[in-house]
Design a protein around this motif. Structure first.
Motif, PDB file in Angstrom:
ATOM      1  N   ARG A   1     -36.814  -9.907 -34.840  1.00  0.00           N
ATOM      2  CA  ARG A   1     -37.147  -9.606 -33.437  1.00  0.00           C
ATOM      3  C   ARG A   1     -36.497  -8.293 -32.998  1.00  0.00           C
ATOM      4  O   ARG A   1     -37.130  -7.461 -32.345  1.00  0.00           O
ATOM      5  CB  ARG A   1     -36.715 -10.750 -32.515  1.00  0.00           C
ATOM      6  CG  ARG A   1     -37.599 -11.980 -32.601  1.00  0.00           C
ATOM      7  CD  ARG A   1     -37.299 -12.981 -31.487  1.00  0.00           C
ATOM      8  NE  ARG A   1     -35.904 -13.402 -31.431  1.00  0.00           N
ATOM      9  CZ  ARG A   1     -35.380 -14.414 -32.112  1.00  0.00           C
ATOM     10  NH1 ARG A   1     -36.130 -15.130 -32.915  1.00  0.00           N
ATOM     11  NH2 ARG A   1     -34.100 -14.716 -31.985  1.00  0.00           N
ATOM     12  N   ALA A   2     -35.239  -8.105 -33.365  1.00  0.00           N
ATOM     13  CA  ALA A   2     -34.535  -6.875 -32.996  1.00  0.00           C
ATOM     14  C   ALA A   2     -35.161  -5.663 -33.688  1.00  0.00           C
ATOM     15  O   ALA A   2     -35.263  -4.585 -33.092  1.00  0.00           O
ATOM     16  CB  ALA A   2     -33.052  -6.997 -33.348  1.00  0.00           C
ATOM     17  N   GLU A   3     -35.591  -5.836 -34.933  1.00  0.00           N
ATOM     18  CA  GLU A   3     -36.267  -4.750 -35.646  1.00  0.00           C
ATOM     19  C   GLU A   3     -37.556  -4.362 -34.921  1.00  0.00           C
ATOM     20  O   GLU A   3     -37.829  -3.185 -34.684  1.00  0.00           O
ATOM     21  CB  GLU A   3     -36.590  -5.174 -37.077  1.00  0.00           C
ATOM     22  CG  GLU A   3     -37.422  -4.136 -37.820  1.00  0.00           C
ATOM     23  CD  GLU A   3     -38.104  -4.681 -39.071  1.00  0.00           C
ATOM     24  OE1 GLU A   3     -38.770  -3.878 -39.734  1.00  0.00           O
ATOM     25  OE2 GLU A   3     -37.983  -5.880 -39.370  1.00  0.00           O
TER      26      GLU A   3
ATOM     27  N   ALA B   1     -31.972   0.982 -37.960  1.00  0.00           N
ATOM     28  CA  ALA B   1     -31.241   1.080 -39.236  1.00  0.00           C
ATOM     29  C   ALA B   1     -30.359  -0.142 -39.447  1.00  0.00           C
ATOM     30  O   ALA B   1     -30.300  -0.699 -40.544  1.00  0.00           O
ATOM     31  CB  ALA B   1     -30.399   2.352 -39.261  1.00  0.00           C
ATOM     32  N   ARG B   2     -29.667  -0.583 -38.393  1.00  0.00           N
ATOM     33  CA  ARG B   2     -28.797  -1.757 -38.501  1.00  0.00           C
ATOM     34  C   ARG B   2     -29.609  -3.007 -38.830  1.00  0.00           C
ATOM     35  O   ARG B   2     -29.231  -3.785 -39.707  1.00  0.00           O
ATOM     36  CB  ARG B   2     -28.006  -1.953 -37.219  1.00  0.00           C
ATOM     37  CG  ARG B   2     -27.014  -3.123 -37.322  1.00  0.00           C
ATOM     38  CD  ARG B   2     -26.241  -3.364 -36.037  1.00  0.00           C
ATOM     39  NE  ARG B   2     -27.126  -3.877 -35.007  1.00  0.00           N
ATOM     40  CZ  ARG B   2     -27.285  -3.344 -33.799  1.00  0.00           C
ATOM     41  NH1 ARG B   2     -26.625  -2.277 -33.451  1.00  0.00           N
ATOM     42  NH2 ARG B   2     -28.107  -3.879 -32.940  1.00  0.00           N
TER      43      ARG B   2
ATOM     44  N   LEU C   1     -30.479   5.751 -29.981  1.00  0.00           N
ATOM     45  CA  LEU C   1     -30.021   4.361 -29.943  1.00  0.00           C
ATOM     46  C   LEU C   1     -31.015   3.454 -30.664  1.00  0.00           C
ATOM     47  O   LEU C   1     -30.619   2.584 -31.441  1.00  0.00           O
ATOM     48  CB  LEU C   1     -29.821   3.898 -28.499  1.00  0.00           C
ATOM     49  CG  LEU C   1     -29.360   2.461 -28.322  1.00  0.00           C
ATOM     50  CD1 LEU C   1     -28.011   2.229 -28.993  1.00  0.00           C
ATOM     51  CD2 LEU C   1     -29.283   2.115 -26.851  1.00  0.00           C
ATOM     52  N   ALA C   2     -32.302   3.673 -30.430  1.00  0.00           N
ATOM     53  CA  ALA C   2     -33.322   2.870 -31.110  1.00  0.00           C
ATOM     54  C   ALA C   2     -33.291   3.112 -32.615  1.00  0.00           C
ATOM     55  O   ALA C   2     -33.439   2.177 -33.402  1.00  0.00           O
ATOM     56  CB  ALA C   2     -34.701   3.178 -30.542  1.00  0.00           C
TER      57      ALA C   2
ATOM     58  N   ILE D   1     -32.130 -14.431 -39.687  1.00  0.00           N
ATOM     59  CA  ILE D   1     -33.250 -13.582 -40.091  1.00  0.00           C
ATOM     60  C   ILE D   1     -34.287 -13.446 -38.974  1.00  0.00           C
ATOM     61  O   ILE D   1     -34.851 -12.367 -38.765  1.00  0.00           O
ATOM     62  CB  ILE D   1     -33.881 -14.069 -41.415  1.00  0.00           C
ATOM     63  CG1 ILE D   1     -34.733 -12.955 -42.015  1.00  0.00           C
ATOM     64  CG2 ILE D   1     -34.673 -15.339 -41.229  1.00  0.00           C
ATOM     65  CD1 ILE D   1     -34.980 -13.113 -43.491  1.00  0.00           C
ATOM     66  N   ASN D   2     -34.533 -14.490 -38.216  1.00  0.00           N
ATOM     67  CA  ASN D   2     -35.516 -14.409 -37.127  1.00  0.00           C
ATOM     68  C   ASN D   2     -35.037 -13.476 -36.020  1.00  0.00           C
ATOM     69  O   ASN D   2     -35.808 -12.685 -35.487  1.00  0.00           O
ATOM     70  CB  ASN D   2     -35.831 -15.800 -36.575  1.00  0.00           C
ATOM     71  CG  ASN D   2     -36.583 -16.636 -37.586  1.00  0.00           C
ATOM     72  OD1 ASN D   2     -37.424 -16.134 -38.324  1.00  0.00           O
ATOM     73  ND2 ASN D   2     -36.262 -17.916 -37.650  1.00  0.00           N
ATOM     74  N   ARG D   3     -33.754 -13.567 -35.681  1.00  0.00           N
ATOM     75  CA  ARG D   3     -33.200 -12.672 -34.666  1.00  0.00           C
ATOM     76  C   ARG D   3     -33.251 -11.217 -35.135  1.00  0.00           C
ATOM     77  O   ARG D   3     -33.587 -10.311 -34.377  1.00  0.00           O
ATOM     78  CB  ARG D   3     -31.765 -13.080 -34.342  1.00  0.00           C
ATOM     79  CG  ARG D   3     -31.215 -12.346 -33.129  1.00  0.00           C
ATOM     80  CD  ARG D   3     -29.790 -12.786 -32.803  1.00  0.00           C
ATOM     81  NE  ARG D   3     -29.002 -11.571 -32.895  1.00  0.00           N
ATOM     82  CZ  ARG D   3     -27.893 -11.410 -33.574  1.00  0.00           C
ATOM     83  NH1 ARG D   3     -27.362 -12.412 -34.214  1.00  0.00           N
ATOM     84  NH2 ARG D   3     -27.264 -10.276 -33.607  1.00  0.00           N
TER      85      ARG D   3
END
Length: 137
Positions: free
Chosen positions: A97-99, A123-124, A117-118, A92-94
């Motif tokens: 951060r990616a979000e 969305a992912r 791409l962003a 969840i932390n990763r």
């Protein structure tokens, strides 16, 4: 006896599942798409969402999937996706951060390719977070 079909789920980084399946629900452009044994042949685009399956002798399973496609042919189903993760596999932390990184990239107004791409990354990651929160016990 329950009717099954052969299922293969392949992510770009690993084979995710191969075996018999009783029912499968796949997120597509037209909404969730249900597949049972004997389904007619078809191909559809998969979008980020929740893939749900029922398997002989096992409890129902869920996974967060990203873009890809699903093909049904002769009682065999092939799901090809960029990523597929069970709720317990999601960090969840990763994902948070990616979000945040994807949101920042969207606001920077770079090239159209980087923008798309962003959008896909956002969305992912939102899907991963939703699956983690909803399906982790």
């Amino acid at each position: 006896m329950e009717r099954t079909f052969r299922l293969r789920i392949l992510a770009t980084d690993k084979p995710f599942y191969e075996g018999d399946c009783l029912s499968l629900t796949v997120p597509t452009l037209d909404g969730d798409y249900g597949i049972l044994a004997g389904h007619s042949n078809m191909i559809a685009a998969v979008v980020p969402g929740v893939l749900r399956g029922e398997f002989p002798g096992r409890p129902p399973q869920t996974a967060a999937v990203s873009n890809g496609l699903v093909k049904v042919e002769n009682n065999e189903v092939l799901v090809l996706v960029d990523t597929a993760e069970r709720p317990e596999e999601i960090d969840i932390n990763r994902a948070k951060r990616a979000e945040a990184h994807a949101r920042e990239a969207l606001m920077q107004k770079k090239s159209i390719q980087e923008y798309h791409l962003a959008q896909a990354t956002l969305a992912r990651e939102l899907n991963r977070l939703r699956v983690k929160r909803r399906y982790t016990r």
